[in-house]
Every structure is written in C-alpha cells, then in structure tokens.
Scaffold this motif. Structure first.
Motif, PDB file in Angstrom:
ATOM      1  N   LEU A  84       0.806  -1.163  -0.300  1.00 39.70           N
ATOM      2  CA  LEU A  84       0.176   0.078  -0.320  1.00 39.70           C
ATOM      3  C   LEU A  84       0.768   0.933   0.060  1.00 39.70           C
ATOM      4  O   LEU A  84       0.389   2.299  -0.855  1.00 39.70           O
ATOM      5  CB  LEU A  84      -0.690  -0.355   1.215  1.00 39.70           C
ATOM      6  CG  LEU A  84      -1.688   1.443   1.243  1.00 39.70           C
ATOM      7  CD1 LEU A  84      -2.397   1.363  -0.123  1.00 39.70           C
ATOM      8  CD2 LEU A  84      -2.702   1.332   3.326  1.00 39.70           C
ATOM      9  N   MET A 108      -5.887   1.815  -2.725  1.00 41.08           N
ATOM     10  CA  MET A 108      -6.576   0.928  -2.614  1.00 41.08           C
ATOM     11  C   MET A 108      -7.046   0.688  -3.688  1.00 41.08           C
ATOM     12  O   MET A 108      -7.472  -0.751  -3.812  1.00 41.08           O
ATOM     13  CB  MET A 108      -6.909   0.772  -1.261  1.00 41.08           C
ATOM     14  CG  MET A 108      -6.264   0.795   0.391  1.00 41.08           C
ATOM     15  SD  MET A 108      -5.522  -0.971   0.269  1.00 41.08           S
ATOM     16  CE  MET A 108      -7.090  -2.584   0.208  1.00 41.08           C
ATOM     17  N   ALA A 122      -2.616  -5.449   0.953  1.00 44.99           N
ATOM     18  CA  ALA A 122      -1.737  -4.125   1.189  1.00 44.99           C
ATOM     19  C   ALA A 122      -0.969  -4.582   2.020  1.00 44.99           C
ATOM     20  O   ALA A 122       0.258  -3.354   1.517  1.00 44.99           O
ATOM     21  CB  ALA A 122      -3.476  -3.413   0.389  1.00 44.99           C
TER      22      ALA A 122
END
Length: 250
Positions: A93, A119, A131
C-alpha cells in the motif's frame, strides 16, 4: 495527429559508444505502442532518456507541448522489475501511495483520499488482499502488479512501461494487458518495451522498431512484417517468421 510525445534528433552514448542515434518520432494519443528490438537496441535507454533519468547527447523531447519537467505530473513510469530494491522495508500500500506524491508535492503527507485511491488501484490489479504485505515477500508477478498499481495511482495521461511482462505468470500477463486496454479506452497513451514477438499483433496498435537507430514507427499492421523485422533484428532473426505471419489475436 494529436501527439502527447514528440522526440527530435535524440542521441545517447555510454562511454563514447553510441546507444541511440538520430531518433525522431511522435506517437498518437490514446494508443498502445510497443517498443520492439533486439537486446542492446536501446529500448530501455530510450525511455530513460525521455524521462531524464540518463543524459542525452543531443535531442529535444516534447510532452504535451512542454518539457518533461513541466509535464511530469502527466507521466507515469513502470521500471524494469530487476532495477528495483525489493528489500526496502515497505508494504504494498505504501508503494502504491507513492504514486500520489506528484499530486501532493514533497511536503504534504498522503491524505485519507490518497490512501483510498491507492487501495482502489491495488483492487484493480487484484492485490488488495496484499496491501499490508512487505514487498520483499511478494512473488515476481505480484511485485509487478504493485508497480502497475502505483502507476495507476499517478493518474497520468502518458505511461512508459519497461518490459512489464517479463517474469510474470499467465494470469498476471492477462491482468496487465487488460489494464493497458482500460487505459487506452480512457484516452491514455502507453509505450511498452516488449520482447515477445508472438504477442505484438495482439497487444499493440502501434509499434516502434528500434536497433540503435529508429527502423520505423507506425501502425502494427503496416510495420510488423518480415521485411521490417529483418531490418530490425538482422542476423539475429531466426524463428521470427511465424510471429510476423501469425494473424492478430484481436
């Protein structure tokens, strides 16, 4: 022809050895453009010189009518996977969120909105479940998807991708080309360094044939021929006849 990228008289040398000579071209807006040529042809060098990652001897680059520096926010870049330090301690992420920095400037911190965009981009490449995973713990194909998500997060209009299909599995390759076609449908222009001649007709609207000098640039159906491939690959052209003769997969 509306062209987001124009290059004039570009030349690059490493230790006085010419790597690119007399490169001039423009590409049409909203197309997938494959950069094709043998090893050592200067394909990656071309991208890096356009993006001012390496110096050029001569030449001018115009991106959306301005310099690269002035148009930087409109440009996305996916480097070769092996050129990235995958041991850097960060998660997927965070890597994708880095793609938002062009919209924030170097002082501002990512906002909640930017993390959500990151995201969403991970979701698009099928990596939302990873993530929080350290990038060093991802497979090669997963790492490539993360870098594609980062490019998506940049929300650019012109993309450069350096061999995104190398070392990925069939599912990831399918996901990448699906993503490229989605970018095309949005009017984006994508230049891709590509090595698999068997998929050129299926993947690209335009191609650029390169071997230190520019052999040709134009619609795939016009340039992906035995004659042009012979000019590009020379004596290295061996098993390429079937690729040139194969029908497009579209």
């Amino acid at each position: 022809m509306n062209s987001p990228l124009k290059v004039r008289d570009l030349a690059v040398a490493y230790q006085k050895k010419p790597v690119l000579k007399n490169i001039s071209f423009s590409v049409p807006e909203g197309n997938l453009v494959g950069i094709i040529g043998p090893n050592g042809a200067g394909k990656s060098t071309l991208i890096k010189s356009i993006l001012e990652l390496i110096p050029s001897l001569t030449g001018e680059v115009e991106i959306f009518g301005s310099s690269y520096k002035a148009s930087r926010k409109k440009v996305g870049y996916v480097p070769q996977r092996e050129s990235v330090d995958w041991d850097f301690p960060t998660d997927a992420l965070d890597v994708v969120t880095m793609g938002r920095y062009g919209h924030l400037g170097w002082v501002s911190r990512p906002r909640k909105k930017d993390r959500q965009i990151a995201m969403d981009c991970l979701e698009k490449v099928g990596m939302a479940d990873f993530a929080g995973r350290q990038i060093s713990q991802l497979s090669g194909g997963q790492q490539q998807r993360v870098f594609l998500a980062r490019a998506l997060a940049q929300d650019a209009d012109l993309y450069f991708m350096d061999e995104p299909f190398v070392g990925v599995d069939a599912a990831t390759e399918k996901a990448i080309i699906s993503l490229l076609n989605e970018l095309k449908q949005q009017g984006k222009t994508v230049l891709v360094v590509h090595h698999d001649l068997n998929t050129v007709k299926e993947y690209f609207d335009w191609i650029m044939l390169l071997n230190v000098e520019l052999i040709g640039v134009g619609p795939t159906e016009e340039l992906f021929t035995k004659e042009y491939l012979q000019k590009t690959y020379g004596g290295k052209l061996t098993l390429l006849d079937s690729a040139a003769a194969a029908p497009a997969g579209r």
